[in-house]
Design an enzyme around this catalytic site. Sequence first.
Site, PDB file in Angstrom:
ATOM      1  N   TYR A  22       0.784  -1.228   0.000  1.00 37.24           N
ATOM      2  CA  TYR A  22       0.000   0.000   0.000  1.00 37.24           C
ATOM      3  C   TYR A  22       0.820   1.283   0.000  1.00 37.24           C
ATOM      4  O   TYR A  22       0.251   2.369  -0.044  1.00 37.24           O
ATOM      5  CB  TYR A  22      -0.955   0.002   1.202  1.00 37.24           C
ATOM      6  CG  TYR A  22      -1.862  -1.196   1.196  1.00 37.24           C
ATOM      7  CD1 TYR A  22      -2.869  -1.329   0.245  1.00 37.24           C
ATOM      8  CD2 TYR A  22      -1.705  -2.218   2.123  1.00 37.24           C
ATOM      9  CE1 TYR A  22      -3.696  -2.434   0.224  1.00 37.24           C
ATOM     10  CE2 TYR A  22      -2.525  -3.335   2.105  1.00 37.24           C
ATOM     11  CZ  TYR A  22      -3.519  -3.440   1.152  1.00 37.24           C
ATOM     12  OH  TYR A  22      -4.327  -4.543   1.133  1.00 37.24           O
ATOM     13  N   ASN A  71     -13.342   1.621  -3.237  1.00 39.19           N
ATOM     14  CA  ASN A  71     -12.354   0.646  -2.777  1.00 39.19           C
ATOM     15  C   ASN A  71     -12.953   0.036  -1.516  1.00 39.19           C
ATOM     16  O   ASN A  71     -12.792   0.561  -0.416  1.00 39.19           O
ATOM     17  CB  ASN A  71     -11.006   1.302  -2.487  1.00 39.19           C
ATOM     18  CG  ASN A  71      -9.942   0.284  -2.131  1.00 39.19           C
ATOM     19  OD1 ASN A  71     -10.249  -0.852  -1.777  1.00 39.19           O
ATOM     20  ND2 ASN A  71      -8.691   0.700  -2.206  1.00 39.19           N
ATOM     21  N   HIS A  77     -14.373  -8.954  -1.252  1.00 40.48           N
ATOM     22  CA  HIS A  77     -14.329 -10.400  -1.393  1.00 40.48           C
ATOM     23  C   HIS A  77     -15.345 -11.126  -0.509  1.00 40.48           C
ATOM     24  O   HIS A  77     -15.422 -12.353  -0.543  1.00 40.48           O
ATOM     25  CB  HIS A  77     -12.920 -10.902  -1.060  1.00 40.48           C
ATOM     26  CG  HIS A  77     -11.854  -9.970  -1.536  1.00 40.48           C
ATOM     27  ND1 HIS A  77     -11.572  -9.777  -2.874  1.00 40.48           N
ATOM     28  CD2 HIS A  77     -11.040  -9.126  -0.857  1.00 40.48           C
ATOM     29  CE1 HIS A  77     -10.613  -8.867  -2.989  1.00 40.48           C
ATOM     30  NE2 HIS A  77     -10.277  -8.465  -1.782  1.00 40.48           N
ATOM     31  N   ASP A  84     -24.902  -5.677  -3.719  1.00 40.99           N
ATOM     32  CA  ASP A  84     -26.309  -5.368  -3.977  1.00 40.99           C
ATOM     33  C   ASP A  84     -26.555  -3.860  -3.992  1.00 40.99           C
ATOM     34  O   ASP A  84     -27.367  -3.373  -4.786  1.00 40.99           O
ATOM     35  CB  ASP A  84     -27.206  -6.029  -2.934  1.00 40.99           C
ATOM     36  CG  ASP A  84     -27.381  -7.520  -3.152  1.00 40.99           C
ATOM     37  OD1 ASP A  84     -27.029  -8.025  -4.241  1.00 40.99           O
ATOM     38  OD2 ASP A  84     -27.866  -8.191  -2.209  1.00 40.99           O
ATOM     39  N   HIS A  97      -8.487  -0.978  -6.504  1.00 42.45           N
ATOM     40  CA  HIS A  97      -7.628  -1.581  -5.479  1.00 42.45           C
ATOM     41  C   HIS A  97      -6.229  -1.020  -5.649  1.00 42.45           C
ATOM     42  O   HIS A  97      -5.747  -0.870  -6.781  1.00 42.45           O
ATOM     43  CB  HIS A  97      -7.611  -3.104  -5.602  1.00 42.45           C
ATOM     44  CG  HIS A  97      -8.954  -3.700  -5.407  1.00 42.45           C
ATOM     45  ND1 HIS A  97      -9.513  -3.845  -4.162  1.00 42.45           N
ATOM     46  CD2 HIS A  97      -9.868  -4.142  -6.305  1.00 42.45           C
ATOM     47  CE1 HIS A  97     -10.724  -4.362  -4.303  1.00 42.45           C
ATOM     48  NE2 HIS A  97     -10.964  -4.545  -5.587  1.00 42.45           N
ATOM     49  N   ILE A  98      -5.599  -0.720  -4.553  1.00 43.28           N
ATOM     50  CA  ILE A  98      -4.250  -0.173  -4.575  1.00 43.28           C
ATOM     51  C   ILE A  98      -3.255  -1.251  -4.990  1.00 43.28           C
ATOM     52  O   ILE A  98      -2.393  -1.020  -5.829  1.00 43.28           O
ATOM     53  CB  ILE A  98      -3.910   0.418  -3.186  1.00 43.28           C
ATOM     54  CG1 ILE A  98      -4.855   1.592  -2.883  1.00 43.28           C
ATOM     55  CG2 ILE A  98      -2.441   0.852  -3.117  1.00 43.28           C
ATOM     56  CD1 ILE A  98      -4.849   2.047  -1.436  1.00 43.28           C
ATOM     57  N   SER A  99      -3.373  -2.422  -4.404  1.00 38.54           N
ATOM     58  CA  SER A  99      -2.469  -3.527  -4.742  1.00 38.54           C
ATOM     59  C   SER A  99      -3.072  -4.349  -5.875  1.00 38.54           C
ATOM     60  O   SER A  99      -4.267  -4.251  -6.174  1.00 38.54           O
ATOM     61  CB  SER A  99      -2.230  -4.412  -3.520  1.00 38.54           C
ATOM     62  OG  SER A  99      -3.404  -5.105  -3.170  1.00 38.54           O
ATOM     63  N   ARG A 108      -8.530 -13.206  -2.510  1.00 36.50           N
ATOM     64  CA  ARG A 108      -8.660 -11.837  -3.019  1.00 36.50           C
ATOM     65  C   ARG A 108      -8.989 -11.793  -4.511  1.00 36.50           C
ATOM     66  O   ARG A 108      -9.250 -10.740  -5.064  1.00 36.50           O
ATOM     67  CB  ARG A 108      -7.386 -11.043  -2.755  1.00 36.50           C
ATOM     68  CG  ARG A 108      -7.113 -10.832  -1.291  1.00 36.50           C
ATOM     69  CD  ARG A 108      -5.904  -9.926  -1.075  1.00 36.50           C
ATOM     70  NE  ARG A 108      -5.428  -9.991   0.284  1.00 36.50           N
ATOM     71  CZ  ARG A 108      -5.924  -9.287   1.297  1.00 36.50           C
ATOM     72  NH1 ARG A 108      -6.919  -8.442   1.098  1.00 36.50           N
ATOM     73  NH2 ARG A 108      -5.415  -9.406   2.504  1.00 36.50           N
TER      74      ARG A 108
END
Length: 143
Positions: A22, A71, A77, A84, A97-99, A108
């Site tokens: 991150y 994010n 997950h 919904d 997502h950062i990674s 993930r």
Amino acid sequence: MKILIINGPNLNILGKREKEYYGTENFNDYFTRLQFKLKDVELSHVQSNSEGDIITSIQEASTNFHAIVLNAAGYTHTSIAIADAVKAISIPVIEVHISNVYAREEFRHKSYIAPYAKGVITGFGLKSYELAILSFLELDKND
């Protein structure tokens, strides 16, 4: 264009946690730089470690914003409820997502949100947020 960034659990401690994934910059500093860089976009952001608060933010954003950068962090997950909420609103959502979640643990690799998102951006560090915003601006130009 008004865009809301919604950050999920543990993103309030960016710069302190798992720096190999991150980075070292906290989100508030990054957000300030992002606002300066994208002056023509009205950006807001919220962060919550609570699933219910994230759902409420998504629902409320649908009447006050043109788009959402989401994010959902670990909830990506696990949360059918957040998926919904994204499915239920009429404004577009880009999941970020950062990674690179696909270079990490197997759990993930599944996103409950992705099927209802306009797109998914993953693995570009904090730049993932800017890429999402720029894609909204490009989509807006083409409409």
